[in-house]
Design an enzyme around this catalytic site. Sequence first.
Site, PDB file in Angstrom:
ATOM      1  N   SER A   1       0.896  -1.389  -0.107  1.00  0.00           N
ATOM      2  CA  SER A   1       0.021  -0.041   0.019  1.00  0.00           C
ATOM      3  C   SER A   1       0.833   1.205  -0.007  1.00  0.00           C
ATOM      4  O   SER A   1       0.350   2.250  -0.149  1.00  0.00           O
ATOM      5  CB  SER A   1      -0.812   0.023   1.122  1.00  0.00           C
ATOM      6  OG  SER A   1      -2.032  -0.790   1.111  1.00  0.00           O
TER       7      SER A   1
ATOM      8  N   LYS B   1       0.751   3.361  -2.977  1.00  0.00           N
ATOM      9  CA  LYS B   1      -0.590   4.252  -3.522  1.00  0.00           C
ATOM     10  C   LYS B   1      -0.254   5.701  -3.356  1.00  0.00           C
ATOM     11  O   LYS B   1      -0.889   6.379  -4.048  1.00  0.00           O
ATOM     12  CB  LYS B   1      -1.868   3.563  -2.452  1.00  0.00           C
ATOM     13  CG  LYS B   1      -1.985   2.167  -2.599  1.00  0.00           C
ATOM     14  CD  LYS B   1      -2.965   1.816  -1.781  1.00  0.00           C
ATOM     15  CE  LYS B   1      -3.368   0.329  -1.730  1.00  0.00           C
ATOM     16  NZ  LYS B   1      -4.267  -0.218  -0.480  1.00  0.00           N
TER      17      LYS B   1
ATOM     18  N   TYR C   1      -1.952  -2.442 -10.860  1.00  0.00           N
ATOM     19  CA  TYR C   1      -2.261  -2.385  -9.352  1.00  0.00           C
ATOM     20  C   TYR C   1      -1.249  -3.403  -8.597  1.00  0.00           C
ATOM     21  O   TYR C   1      -0.628  -3.070  -7.931  1.00  0.00           O
ATOM     22  CB  TYR C   1      -3.724  -2.511  -8.990  1.00  0.00           C
ATOM     23  CG  TYR C   1      -4.001  -2.363  -7.478  1.00  0.00           C
ATOM     24  CD1 TYR C   1      -4.004  -1.418  -6.766  1.00  0.00           C
ATOM     25  CD2 TYR C   1      -4.152  -3.733  -6.761  1.00  0.00           C
ATOM     26  CE1 TYR C   1      -4.043  -1.331  -5.429  1.00  0.00           C
ATOM     27  CE2 TYR C   1      -4.417  -3.775  -5.426  1.00  0.00           C
ATOM     28  CZ  TYR C   1      -4.227  -2.533  -4.643  1.00  0.00           C
ATOM     29  OH  TYR C   1      -4.374  -2.579  -3.268  1.00  0.00           O
TER      30      TYR C   1
ATOM     31  N   TYR D   1      -3.964   2.879   7.612  1.00  0.00           N
ATOM     32  CA  TYR D   1      -5.302   2.240   7.909  1.00  0.00           C
ATOM     33  C   TYR D   1      -6.245   2.653   8.889  1.00  0.00           C
ATOM     34  O   TYR D   1      -6.499   4.045   9.101  1.00  0.00           O
ATOM     35  CB  TYR D   1      -5.063   0.834   8.159  1.00  0.00           C
ATOM     36  CG  TYR D   1      -4.180   0.115   7.322  1.00  0.00           C
ATOM     37  CD1 TYR D   1      -4.632  -0.233   5.801  1.00  0.00           C
ATOM     38  CD2 TYR D   1      -2.932  -0.390   7.698  1.00  0.00           C
ATOM     39  CE1 TYR D   1      -3.710  -0.847   5.049  1.00  0.00           C
ATOM     40  CE2 TYR D   1      -1.930  -0.950   6.801  1.00  0.00           C
ATOM     41  CZ  TYR D   1      -2.540  -1.239   5.445  1.00  0.00           C
ATOM     42  OH  TYR D   1      -1.453  -1.784   4.459  1.00  0.00           O
TER      43      TYR D   1
ATOM     44  N   VAL E   1       0.965  -3.778   4.076  1.00  0.00           N
ATOM     45  CA  VAL E   1       0.860  -5.440   4.647  1.00  0.00           C
ATOM     46  C   VAL E   1       2.202  -6.106   4.506  1.00  0.00           C
ATOM     47  O   VAL E   1       2.168  -6.962   5.441  1.00  0.00           O
ATOM     48  CB  VAL E   1      -0.296  -6.029   3.791  1.00  0.00           C
ATOM     49  CG1 VAL E   1      -1.743  -5.651   4.278  1.00  0.00           C
ATOM     50  CG2 VAL E   1      -0.188  -6.067   2.554  1.00  0.00           C
TER      51      VAL E   1
HETATM   52  N1  GLU Z   1      -1.584  -5.478  -2.512  1.00  0.00           N
HETATM   53  C1  GLU Z   1      -2.221  -5.343  -1.085  1.00  0.00           C
HETATM   54  C2  GLU Z   1      -3.729  -5.476  -1.397  1.00  0.00           C
HETATM   55  O1  GLU Z   1      -4.300  -5.176  -2.429  1.00  0.00           O
HETATM   56  C3  GLU Z   1      -2.041  -4.131  -0.500  1.00  0.00           C
HETATM   57  C4  GLU Z   1      -2.697  -3.891   0.638  1.00  0.00           C
HETATM   58  C5  GLU Z   1      -1.961  -3.216   1.969  1.00  0.00           C
HETATM   59  O2  GLU Z   1      -0.745  -3.154   1.814  1.00  0.00           O
HETATM   60  O3  GLU Z   1      -2.676  -2.407   2.361  1.00  0.00           O
HETATM   61  O4  GLU Z   1      -4.266  -6.378  -0.695  1.00  0.00           O
END
Ligand code: GLU
Length: 313
Positions: free
Chosen positions: A69, A72, A197, A249, A267
């Site tokens: 994430s 992002k 993604y 989060y 994660v």
């Molecule tokens: N690639 C992970 C997913 O889509 C990223 C989630 C994350 O790091 O919060 O679940």
Amino acid sequence: MTLSEIERIQALLPQWVESSREQCSIGKVASYIPELSKSPIGALGIHLIDSNGLSISEGDTDLSFTMQSISKVFTLILALMDNGEDVVFDKVGMEPTGDNFNSMLKLELVQPGIPFNPLINAGAIAISSLIAGKDPAEKSARVLDFLRLLSNNSSLDYDMDVYRSEADTANLNRSMAYFLKDNGVLQGSVEDVLEVYFRHCSISVTCADLAQMALVLAHNGKNPTTGEQLIPRRFVQIAKTFMITCGMYNASGEFAIHVGLPAKSGVSGGILSLVPGRYGIGLVGPSLNRKGNSIAGVALLESLSREFEWSLF
Ligand code: GLU
């Protein structure tokens, strides 16, 4: 003789890394992406760079891990650079959700059915569809090149084992993406968007790479060495605001109270954080707490922020 702040950090870090590391045993590594379950649960590393390029590394900083994430933040910035604010915020909102990062709940409950923000999965998938490029390969190459530029590391690349592991098992993200397509949020082929993604989530970095990227954000988009404006200042402001409100989060409020710095976690156990105008910070600790943040990483950032009074608030 009085020590500079960076000398004091250097003196304190070894013992703080070891005491924070004790928390690892009460967390869990992510396993819903099967390849991530191989991550070393007891690892903890931190790299910090200041504006003069002085750096400190402590703990397991040789460990490579995927951005997940954390990427992002940078796809959001690239989508803003490609499309401008109006187009981006037509497809994603600006509000925290209080739900899990992979929740679809509010997509159906709250009209107009666009993702609440670009850092939850639904929002980041919508953002992936806004990256300019003729196909997934070109879009993905643009994201990778952007991160190579910001990290000053031309060898940054994908961890293809993690990529395949996620692409093969991402039933929830896949269902969410099809839902978004039906709501008119996604452009183009759903599988093409998901490829972009999954690829950016699987870019492999070290703490030093994250610290370097964070330092650019800490300097409002400027290359800290050359002063070149790599990202428009306004887009860094938007990214840092989302990092404060949604970067950790649904523990972002708690993190703002205890640490008070812009940060984004993934994660894989990575955290990118920064002290505006001063430090870029990259951290990894794959053992996660119940909210999905690195348990030891958060503890270490709390200690640093408290001791050096880094909170922005
Ligand atoms: N690639 C992970 C997913 O889509 C990223 C989630 C994350 O790091 O919060 O679940």
